[in-house]
Design a protein around this motif. Structure first.
Motif, PDB file in Angstrom:
ATOM      1  N   ALA A  19      15.546 -13.752 -10.474  1.00 30.65           N
ATOM      2  CA  ALA A  19      16.008 -12.837 -11.345  1.00 30.65           C
ATOM      3  C   ALA A  19      15.157 -11.576 -11.234  1.00 30.65           C
ATOM      4  CB  ALA A  19      16.233 -13.257 -12.584  1.00 30.65           C
ATOM      5  N   TRP A  20      15.516 -10.335 -11.689  1.00 28.74           N
ATOM      6  CA  TRP A  20      14.785  -9.097 -11.878  1.00 28.74           C
ATOM      7  C   TRP A  20      15.399  -8.600 -12.812  1.00 28.74           C
ATOM      8  CZ3 TRP A  20      17.557 -10.825  -7.657  1.00 28.74           C
ATOM      9  CH2 TRP A  20      18.798 -10.046  -7.261  1.00 28.74           C
ATOM     10  N   VAL A  21      14.858  -7.362 -13.453  1.00 27.15           N
ATOM     11  CA  VAL A  21      15.185  -6.522 -14.500  1.00 27.15           C
ATOM     12  C   VAL A  21      16.195  -5.364 -13.947  1.00 27.15           C
ATOM     13  CG1 VAL A  21      14.444  -4.866 -16.388  1.00 27.15           C
ATOM     14  CG2 VAL A  21      13.285  -7.021 -15.894  1.00 27.15           C
ATOM     15  N   GLU A  22      17.358  -5.371 -14.585  1.00 26.04           N
ATOM     16  CA  GLU A  22      18.019  -4.347 -13.920  1.00 26.04           C
ATOM     17  C   GLU A  22      17.898  -2.752 -14.710  1.00 26.04           C
ATOM     18  OE1 GLU A  22      20.166  -4.683 -11.379  1.00 26.04           O
ATOM     19  OE2 GLU A  22      20.774  -6.853 -11.404  1.00 26.04           O
ATOM     20  N   GLU A  23      18.372  -1.911 -13.847  1.00 26.29           N
ATOM     21  CA  GLU A  23      18.179  -0.502 -14.460  1.00 26.29           C
ATOM     22  C   GLU A  23      18.982  -0.290 -15.618  1.00 26.29           C
ATOM     23  OE1 GLU A  23      15.714   1.545 -14.131  1.00 26.29           O
ATOM     24  OE2 GLU A  23      14.966   1.510 -11.907  1.00 26.29           O
ATOM     25  N   ALA A  24      20.350  -0.765 -15.269  1.00 30.59           N
ATOM     26  CA  ALA A  24      21.062  -0.555 -16.363  1.00 30.59           C
ATOM     27  C   ALA A  24      22.318  -1.800 -16.253  1.00 30.59           C
ATOM     28  CB  ALA A  24      22.169   0.679 -16.088  1.00 30.59           C
ATOM     29  N   GLY A  25      22.937  -1.905 -17.711  1.00 34.56           N
ATOM     30  CA  GLY A  25      23.868  -3.042 -17.564  1.00 34.56           C
ATOM     31  C   GLY A  25      23.313  -4.358 -18.306  1.00 34.56           C
ATOM     32  N   THR A  26      24.202  -5.110 -18.379  1.00 35.22           N
ATOM     33  CA  THR A  26      23.893  -6.406 -18.952  1.00 35.22           C
ATOM     34  C   THR A  26      22.605  -7.247 -18.092  1.00 35.22           C
ATOM     35  OG1 THR A  26      26.033  -6.914 -19.861  1.00 35.22           O
ATOM     36  CG2 THR A  26      24.773  -8.731 -19.704  1.00 35.22           C
ATOM     37  N   GLN A  27      21.745  -7.629 -18.544  1.00 37.58           N
ATOM     38  CA  GLN A  27      20.628  -8.263 -17.838  1.00 37.58           C
ATOM     39  C   GLN A  27      20.755  -9.597 -17.431  1.00 37.58           C
ATOM     40  OE1 GLN A  27      18.238  -6.732 -16.902  1.00 37.58           O
ATOM     41  NE2 GLN A  27      18.393  -4.798 -17.785  1.00 37.58           N
ATOM     42  N   ASN A  28      20.188 -10.305 -16.737  1.00 39.31           N
ATOM     43  CA  ASN A  28      20.299 -11.704 -16.220  1.00 39.31           C
ATOM     44  C   ASN A  28      19.222 -12.405 -17.108  1.00 39.31           C
ATOM     45  OD1 ASN A  28      20.066 -14.239 -14.813  1.00 39.31           O
ATOM     46  ND2 ASN A  28      20.225 -13.251 -12.757  1.00 39.31           N
ATOM     47  N   GLY A  29      19.712 -13.422 -17.749  1.00 43.00           N
ATOM     48  CA  GLY A  29      19.073 -14.429 -18.768  1.00 43.00           C
ATOM     49  C   GLY A  29      17.942 -14.798 -18.191  1.00 43.00           C
ATOM     50  N   ALA A  30      17.818 -15.198 -16.699  1.00 46.42           N
ATOM     51  CA  ALA A  30      16.737 -16.004 -16.222  1.00 46.42           C
ATOM     52  C   ALA A  30      15.540 -14.978 -16.169  1.00 46.42           C
ATOM     53  CB  ALA A  30      17.164 -16.290 -14.694  1.00 46.42           C
ATOM     54  N   ALA A  31      15.745 -13.527 -16.048  1.00 45.36           N
ATOM     55  CA  ALA A  31      14.429 -12.717 -16.041  1.00 45.36           C
ATOM     56  C   ALA A  31      13.868 -12.751 -17.388  1.00 45.36           C
ATOM     57  CB  ALA A  31      14.862 -11.426 -15.897  1.00 45.36           C
ATOM     58  N   PHE A  32      14.548 -13.195 -18.541  1.00 43.66           N
ATOM     59  CA  PHE A  32      13.999 -13.110 -19.657  1.00 43.66           C
ATOM     60  C   PHE A  32      13.558 -14.455 -20.285  1.00 43.66           C
ATOM     61  CE2 PHE A  32      15.643  -9.094 -19.196  1.00 43.66           C
ATOM     62  CZ  PHE A  32      15.205  -8.180 -20.054  1.00 43.66           C
ATOM     63  N   GLN A  33      14.287 -15.627 -19.989  1.00 45.98           N
ATOM     64  CA  GLN A  33      14.168 -16.724 -20.604  1.00 45.98           C
ATOM     65  C   GLN A  33      14.220 -17.983 -19.860  1.00 45.98           C
ATOM     66  OE1 GLN A  33      17.104 -16.905 -24.233  1.00 45.98           O
ATOM     67  NE2 GLN A  33      18.009 -15.240 -23.137  1.00 45.98           N
ATOM     68  N   CYS A  34      14.208 -17.939 -18.551  1.00 43.87           N
ATOM     69  CA  CYS A  34      14.526 -19.091 -17.779  1.00 43.87           C
ATOM     70  C   CYS A  34      13.383 -20.226 -17.875  1.00 43.87           C
ATOM     71  CB  CYS A  34      14.318 -18.633 -16.235  1.00 43.87           C
ATOM     72  SG  CYS A  34      15.219 -20.169 -14.951  1.00 43.87           S
ATOM     73  N   PHE A  35      12.153 -20.025 -17.994  1.00 45.42           N
ATOM     74  CA  PHE A  35      11.106 -21.026 -17.918  1.00 45.42           C
ATOM     75  C   PHE A  35      11.220 -21.778 -19.455  1.00 45.42           C
ATOM     76  CE2 PHE A  35      10.327 -20.162 -13.829  1.00 45.42           C
ATOM     77  CZ  PHE A  35       9.213 -20.755 -13.473  1.00 45.42           C
ATOM     78  N   PRO A  36      11.037 -20.917 -20.629  1.00 46.86           N
ATOM     79  CA  PRO A  36      11.272 -21.725 -21.743  1.00 46.86           C
ATOM     80  C   PRO A  36      12.515 -22.164 -21.832  1.00 46.86           C
ATOM     81  CG  PRO A  36      10.524 -19.050 -22.071  1.00 46.86           C
ATOM     82  CD  PRO A  36      10.966 -19.443 -20.449  1.00 46.86           C
TER      83      PRO A  36
END
Length: 524
Positions: free
Chosen positions: A413-430
């Motif tokens: 996952a990667w941080v998108e410049e716009a739109g809804t983000q991918n949860g894996a970029a923020f929360q996957c390992f927790p």
């Protein structure tokens, strides 16, 4: 600068049971691990009731494309806040290096998914990235990039001399410290490569004892390019990977093992069995997985090539629309997905009202059929929109993979410049930690898959374990109070208390500080 982590429960990355000890960090290394360590010149961090682990290692990332962006920090912040200190990059055939200085095709590096600001050689990448990284990077050279260097997106098979030109780019990367290479069989131009070219690339990676990560040609029961009457296409794609491995003896990583659509889920056990069987035969093949049931996709995911090739006027002709409607219905049935599984991530800056809603929800709001709403979204985005597609897994499959000996964990996952983000970029390992607690999976086993097992698989030196003399990549978390919110993709997880990258505190008491403490890790 010294930091003493006092009274923590040590999950050292080996999979051994947790034990209580202190950890002394000195500069960028772990100086001492023992009970009752005394260091009067150290800053003391009370870790009572907390787990002290090696910094988490993300086994599949594309964050090598963002380090030289003006706003680079925002692309790394959410990974650090979930405890990730090291990322394996250059996957799916994409790397920002591996391209010749005189190539006419530098603008194509990234395959349309990513944009490399300064594509060049591996040595140039290392020189440019050093001092500008927020996480550690373990680089792989992308086959797609080396092929782009030679012939762009031209589908014509490479000649022997062109393949040799490609191999010189591989040599430059591997001789200067790349850990391996990657294939992306679903993307241009990797999808065009013939067997001789693929075997040449894999053999060259094997020559340097590198690892080859492979994005397969199919990740579902039914995929384009395969006969309809056959065994599941996802299993045929695994056969292709195994054939390359058998012929070249390269260490192999099946990238993001997913099973898209309910109809693909019966392939879980046969594929796991095959992977284990080949390990028993002496081959080295394994896989990585993530904690969410969905993944990112382009908005045109179920549209056939013949439709995409039509003009806007021809697309609206009744026969073409009827044909498309029938084919889309059959595709959904064969895959075991529906429009309620398509969450809109991005259409355009003018149509943010659709973001975060399923196609079915958008259809109900506008009084349209699901199909008509989907086509409207495709048209509004000029075919450039993004979706999150559900039913990659169910919870049972995720738990099955989490407890399998061959899995390690990743985000893809990667941080998108716009739109809804991918949860894996923020929360996957927790989220993996939360799933472990919910399902009574031993914590030491889960931490190992986030750290030591990945370090061993990719042969990353002096990382992935809490050992004296190893680099001071450390993640401290409150296991009983780790919280995620899968329904809010960009939610900042709770319970990741402290994160150190090469001894630098980048998260302290859950407060993040931006520091370029990361390194390009080189294979020795």
């Amino acid at each position: 600068m010294k930091t003493l982590l006092k009274n923590g429960l040590i999950a050292d990355g080996s999979g051994k049971p947790l034990y209580k000890a202190d950890v002394l960090l000195s500069g960028n290394v772990i100086e001492k691990i023992a009970e009752n360590v005394v260091a009067e010149d150290a800053e003391i961090v009370d870790c009572t009731g907390l787990v002290v682990a090696p910094g988490f290692i993300d086994a599949h990332s594309h964050n090598d494309f963002f380090y030289d962006y003006p706003d680079a920090e925002k692309f790394y912040r959410p990974f650090l806040r979930q405890g990730i200190t090291t990322q394996i990059t250059g996957n799916c055939g994409f790397s920002p290096f591996g391209i010749a200085a005189d190539s006419k095709f530098k603008d194509k590096v990234g395959g349309g998914l990513f944009h490399a600001k300064n594509p060049g050689s591996f040595k140039e990448f290392v020189s440019s990235a050093e001092g500008n990284l927020f996480v550690n990077v373990v680089p792989l050279v992308g086959h797609g990039t080396t092929r782009i260097s030679v012939s762009g997106y031209d589908p014509t098979p490479l000649s022997p001399s062109q393949i040799e030109e490609e191999m010189k780019l591989v040599d430059e990367a591997m001789e200067n410290g790349a850990f391996g290479g990657s294939f992306g069989f679903m993307y241009e131009p990797g999808m065009y490569s013939k067997t001789d070219e693929l075997l040449a690339f894999a053999s060259r990676i094997q020559k340097y004892d590198g690892i080859l990560t492979i994005h397969p040609r199919a990740e579902s029961k039914v995929a384009l390019g395969y006969p309809l009457i056959s065994k599941p296409h996802i299993e045929i794609a695994l056969d292709e990977i195994i054939d390359i491995m058998e012929k070249t003896k390269v260490r192999t990583e099946y990238s993001h093992l997913i099973f898209v659509g309910k109809s693909s889920w019966p392939s879980v056990e046969p594929m796991l069995k095959k992977l284990h069987d080949y390990n028993e035969k002496g081959f080295r093949i394994a896989y990585d997985c993530y904690a969410f049931t969905y993944g990112a996709s382009v908005i045109t995911i179920v549209l056939p090539p013949w439709y995409l090739a039509l003009s806007k006027e021809d697309r609206k002709k009744p026969f073409n629309m009827f044909k498309l409607k029938v084919m889309t219905y059959l595709t959904k049935v064969l895959l075991g997905i529906d429009f309620c599984d398509f969450t809109v991530a991005y259409v355009s800056d003018e149509h943010k009202q659709y973001e975060g809603k399923t196609v079915s929800e958008c259809a109900r709001e506008e009084g349209l059929s699901d199909f008509d709403m989907y086509i409207k979204l495709v048209d509004l985005s000029n075919g450039q929109g993004r979706l999150y597609l559900d039913k990659y897994y169910n919870d049972q499959i995720i738990n099955r993979l989490m407890t399998d000996d061959l899995s390690v964990f990743m985000t893809d996952a990667w941080v998108e410049e716009a739109g809804t983000q991918n949860g894996a970029a923020f929360q996957c390992f927790p989220y993996f930690l939360v799933r472990a607690k919910q399902n009574d999976i031993p914590l030491e086993s889960v931490v190992r898959k986030m750290t030591g097992a990945t370090a061993e698989r990719f042969k990353i030196p002096q990382r992935g374990f809490l050992k004296e003399g190893y680099y001071a990549d450390v993640t401290v978390f409150d296991y009983d109070n780790v919280k995620v919110d899968p329904k809010t993709p960009d939610f900042t997880p709770k319970g990741i208390k402290h994160v150190f990258v090469n001894g630098e505190a980048v998260v302290k008491d859950e407060v993040y500080s931006a520091k370029t403490a990361g390194k390009v890790i080189l294979k020795k």
